[in-house]
Design an enzyme around this catalytic site. Structure first.
Site, PDB file in Angstrom:
ATOM      1  N   TYR A  13       0.859  -1.209   0.000  1.00 53.26           N
ATOM      2  CA  TYR A  13       0.000   0.000   0.000  1.00 53.26           C
ATOM      3  C   TYR A  13       0.883   1.243   0.000  1.00 53.26           C
ATOM      4  O   TYR A  13       0.652   2.169  -0.792  1.00 53.26           O
ATOM      5  CB  TYR A  13      -0.951   0.001   1.208  1.00 53.26           C
ATOM      6  CG  TYR A  13      -1.811   1.253   1.244  1.00 53.26           C
ATOM      7  CD1 TYR A  13      -2.739   1.509   0.232  1.00 53.26           C
ATOM      8  CD2 TYR A  13      -1.671   2.202   2.262  1.00 53.26           C
ATOM      9  CE1 TYR A  13      -3.513   2.673   0.240  1.00 53.26           C
ATOM     10  CE2 TYR A  13      -2.441   3.360   2.282  1.00 53.26           C
ATOM     11  CZ  TYR A  13      -3.359   3.588   1.270  1.00 53.26           C
ATOM     12  OH  TYR A  13      -4.121   4.739   1.271  1.00 53.26           O
ATOM     13  N   LYS A  35       1.205   4.247  -2.857  1.00 58.75           N
ATOM     14  CA  LYS A  35       1.011   5.681  -2.605  1.00 58.75           C
ATOM     15  C   LYS A  35       2.309   6.471  -2.841  1.00 58.75           C
ATOM     16  O   LYS A  35       2.257   7.639  -3.237  1.00 58.75           O
ATOM     17  CB  LYS A  35       0.463   5.898  -1.187  1.00 58.75           C
ATOM     18  CG  LYS A  35      -0.993   5.430  -1.049  1.00 58.75           C
ATOM     19  CD  LYS A  35      -1.931   6.200  -1.999  1.00 58.75           C
ATOM     20  CE  LYS A  35      -3.377   5.832  -1.840  1.00 58.75           C
ATOM     21  NZ  LYS A  35      -4.279   6.607  -2.717  1.00 58.75           N
TER      22      LYS A  35
HETATM   23  P1  NDP Z   1     -13.482   4.465   0.828  1.00 54.96           P
HETATM   24  O1  NDP Z   1     -13.312   2.999   0.901  1.00 54.96           O
HETATM   25  O2  NDP Z   1     -14.526   5.097   1.673  1.00 54.96           O
HETATM   26  O3  NDP Z   1     -13.690   4.922  -0.678  1.00 54.96           O
HETATM   27  C1  NDP Z   1     -12.977   4.347  -1.739  1.00 54.96           C
HETATM   28  C2  NDP Z   1     -13.629   4.750  -3.036  1.00 54.96           C
HETATM   29  O4  NDP Z   1     -12.862   4.225  -4.120  1.00 54.96           O
HETATM   30  C3  NDP Z   1     -15.046   4.214  -3.180  1.00 54.96           C
HETATM   31  O5  NDP Z   1     -15.880   5.219  -3.694  1.00 54.96           O
HETATM   32  C4  NDP Z   1     -14.894   3.083  -4.162  1.00 54.96           C
HETATM   33  O6  NDP Z   1     -16.060   2.996  -4.975  1.00 54.96           O
HETATM   34  C5  NDP Z   1     -13.711   3.561  -5.022  1.00 54.96           C
HETATM   35  N1  NDP Z   1     -13.038   2.440  -5.651  1.00 54.96           N
HETATM   36  C6  NDP Z   1     -12.348   1.459  -5.032  1.00 54.96           C
HETATM   37  N2  NDP Z   1     -11.919   0.555  -5.929  1.00 54.96           N
HETATM   38  C7  NDP Z   1     -12.360   0.979  -7.142  1.00 54.96           C
HETATM   39  C8  NDP Z   1     -12.252   0.470  -8.454  1.00 54.96           C
HETATM   40  N3  NDP Z   1     -11.613  -0.684  -8.716  1.00 54.96           N
HETATM   41  N4  NDP Z   1     -12.824   1.147  -9.474  1.00 54.96           N
HETATM   42  C9  NDP Z   1     -13.478   2.301  -9.221  1.00 54.96           C
HETATM   43  N5  NDP Z   1     -13.617   2.847  -8.013  1.00 54.96           N
HETATM   44  C10 NDP Z   1     -13.066   2.180  -6.977  1.00 54.96           C
HETATM   45  O7  NDP Z   1     -12.044   5.075   1.211  1.00 54.96           O
HETATM   46  P2  NDP Z   1     -11.502   6.584   1.317  1.00 54.96           P
HETATM   47  O8  NDP Z   1     -12.527   7.559   0.964  1.00 54.96           O
HETATM   48  O9  NDP Z   1     -10.841   6.685   2.632  1.00 54.96           O
HETATM   49  O10 NDP Z   1     -10.359   6.516   0.207  1.00 54.96           O
HETATM   50  C11 NDP Z   1     -10.287   7.395  -0.894  1.00 54.96           C
HETATM   51  C12 NDP Z   1      -8.832   7.619  -1.241  1.00 54.96           C
HETATM   52  O11 NDP Z   1      -8.178   8.222  -0.129  1.00 54.96           O
HETATM   53  C13 NDP Z   1      -8.056   6.357  -1.564  1.00 54.96           C
HETATM   54  O12 NDP Z   1      -7.180   6.603  -2.636  1.00 54.96           O
HETATM   55  C14 NDP Z   1      -7.267   6.088  -0.276  1.00 54.96           C
HETATM   56  O13 NDP Z   1      -6.093   5.375  -0.517  1.00 54.96           O
HETATM   57  C15 NDP Z   1      -6.982   7.511   0.148  1.00 54.96           C
HETATM   58  N6  NDP Z   1      -6.655   7.706   1.553  1.00 54.96           N
HETATM   59  C16 NDP Z   1      -7.481   7.236   2.548  1.00 54.96           C
HETATM   60  C17 NDP Z   1      -7.135   7.430   3.862  1.00 54.96           C
HETATM   61  C18 NDP Z   1      -7.941   6.906   5.001  1.00 54.96           C
HETATM   62  O14 NDP Z   1      -7.407   6.786   6.125  1.00 54.96           O
HETATM   63  N7  NDP Z   1      -9.217   6.602   4.830  1.00 54.96           N
HETATM   64  C19 NDP Z   1      -5.905   8.182   4.224  1.00 54.96           C
HETATM   65  C20 NDP Z   1      -5.124   8.595   3.094  1.00 54.96           C
HETATM   66  C21 NDP Z   1      -5.498   8.380   1.817  1.00 54.96           C
HETATM   67  P3  NDP Z   1     -16.768   1.642  -5.467  1.00 54.96           P
HETATM   68  O15 NDP Z   1     -16.479   0.590  -4.426  1.00 54.96           O
HETATM   69  O16 NDP Z   1     -18.207   2.000  -5.577  1.00 54.96           O
HETATM   70  O17 NDP Z   1     -16.136   1.379  -6.776  1.00 54.96           O
HETATM   71  C1  8X3 Z   2      -4.454   5.689   4.636  1.00 54.87           C
HETATM   72  C2  8X3 Z   2      -3.677   6.062   5.856  1.00 54.87           C
HETATM   73  O1  8X3 Z   2      -2.101   5.131   7.650  1.00 54.87           O
HETATM   74  O2  8X3 Z   2      -3.998   3.770   7.013  1.00 54.87           O
HETATM   75  O3  8X3 Z   2      -3.774   6.012   3.482  1.00 54.87           O
HETATM   76  O4  8X3 Z   2      -2.120   4.010   5.530  1.00 54.87           O
HETATM   77  S1  8X3 Z   2      -2.939   4.669   6.522  1.00 54.87           S
END
Ligand code: NDP
Ligand code: 8X3
Length: 250
Positions: free
Chosen positions: A151, A155
């Site tokens: 992961y 990133k």
């Molecule tokens: P969620 O799981 O709430 O949302 C993820 C989103 O990505 C969903 O809308 C999902 O939609 C979509 N998605 C996942 N796989 C696919 C795919 N194969 N095709 C199209 N869409 C896809 O997580 P977050 O909102 O937290 O995550 C959003 C972003 O933020 C990610 O890139 C994550 O790595 C990043 N992030 C998150 C953090 C956290 O702690 N939550 C911290 C730092 C970064 P659907 O399943 O409907 O396709």
């Molecule tokens: C999501 C934050 O710390 O779970 O990108 O990797 S962490």
């Protein structure tokens, strides 16, 4: 002039909150995701505030990605803002025990999916010599933590690709930047731990970032004047100092 934003991963978490924040400010929306029912529900909700078009595709599917974006209706064809947000962590295992399926999912979605969507959108931006791309990276793109291996790799790749995009798209006046959150309370941990009980404990004992906190920052970034590009931003909850240092109440 009204701007149009395409947001991937708009069915949940940061993407959904960003759609809401943009809608409040009258930005037209193209919302993407795999869960069609959710897209319909969100469209119905946000259409009270702005025009919304939905695109139902998996970012891993190159052809579906290109087809979806090519066949946008005329009124949504011009994309001013691209938010490459779709992504997740899959698993939290030492490298010697990790699942190849999890590794594939993270590299295919977080890295290659972001590239496919960008490839489909960038030509119109270079042609118009304008546009704004925001890639959602992570604190995991800035430091590697135990069992975060792939992961974190995905990133780190997002951050390298963001820098590369900013250099290569510089002659075209296109803004490129990354927003890198720490712990955000979304469906992220449910996906990472495949619904296992441990997912519920990730955000316990401290106040994690909420998706809306990140969405407000994203709106701030896209609403800067033309000559200002916020290239990179790291956002933690106050309780978090780095990937492994979190002040908990227990
Ligand atoms: P969620 O799981 O709430 O949302 C993820 C989103 O990505 C969903 O809308 C999902 O939609 C979509 N998605 C996942 N796989 C696919 C795919 N194969 N095709 C199209 N869409 C896809 O997580 P977050 O909102 O937290 O995550 C959003 C972003 O933020 C990610 O890139 C994550 O790595 C990043 N992030 C998150 C953090 C956290 O702690 N939550 C911290 C730092 C970064 P659907 O399943 O409907 O396709
Ligand atoms: C999501 C934050 O710390 O779970 O990108 O990797 S962490």
């Amino acid at each position: 002039m009204t701007k149009t934003a395409l947001i991937t991963g708009a069915t949940s978490g940061i993407g959904h909150a960003t759609a809401h924040e943009f809608a409040k400010h009258g930005i037209k929306l193209i919302l993407c995701g795999r869960r069609l029912e959710r897209l319909h529900t969100i469209q119905k909700d946000l259409e009270k505030l702005t025009d919304v078009h939905i695109l139902n595709f998996d970012v891993r599917d190159k052809e579906a990605t290109f087809k979806a974006i090519e066949t946008l209706p005329e009124t949504f064809k011009t994309i001013d803002i691209l938010i490459n947000n779709a992504g997740n962590a899959h698993g939290l295992d030492p490298i010697n025990e990790g699942s190849i399926d999890d590794w594939d999912a993270m590299m295919d979605i977080n890295v290659k999916g972001l590239l496919y969507v960008s490839k489909a959108v960038i030509p119109q931006m270079t042609e118009r010599q304008s546009g704004h791309i925001i890639n959602i990276g992570s604190s995991a793109g800035k430091e590697v933590y135990p069992k975060g291996n792939v992961y974190c790799g995905s990133k780190h790749a997002v951050l390298a690709i963001t820098e590369g995009m900013r250099i290569d798209l510089n002659p075209f006046g296109i803004k490129v930047g990354a927003i890198n959150p720490g712990l955000v309370e979304t469906e992220f941990s449910q996906v990472r731990f495949k619904g296992a009980e441990i997912a519920d404990s990730v955000y316990k004992g401290f106040k994690a970032l909420q998706a809306e906190d990140v969405a407000e920052v994203i709106y701030f970034v896209v609403s800067r004047p033309l000559h200002v590009n916020i290239a990179d931003m790291l956002i933690f909850p106050t309780a978090q100092a780095n990937s492994v240092t979190v002040k908990k109440t227990f």
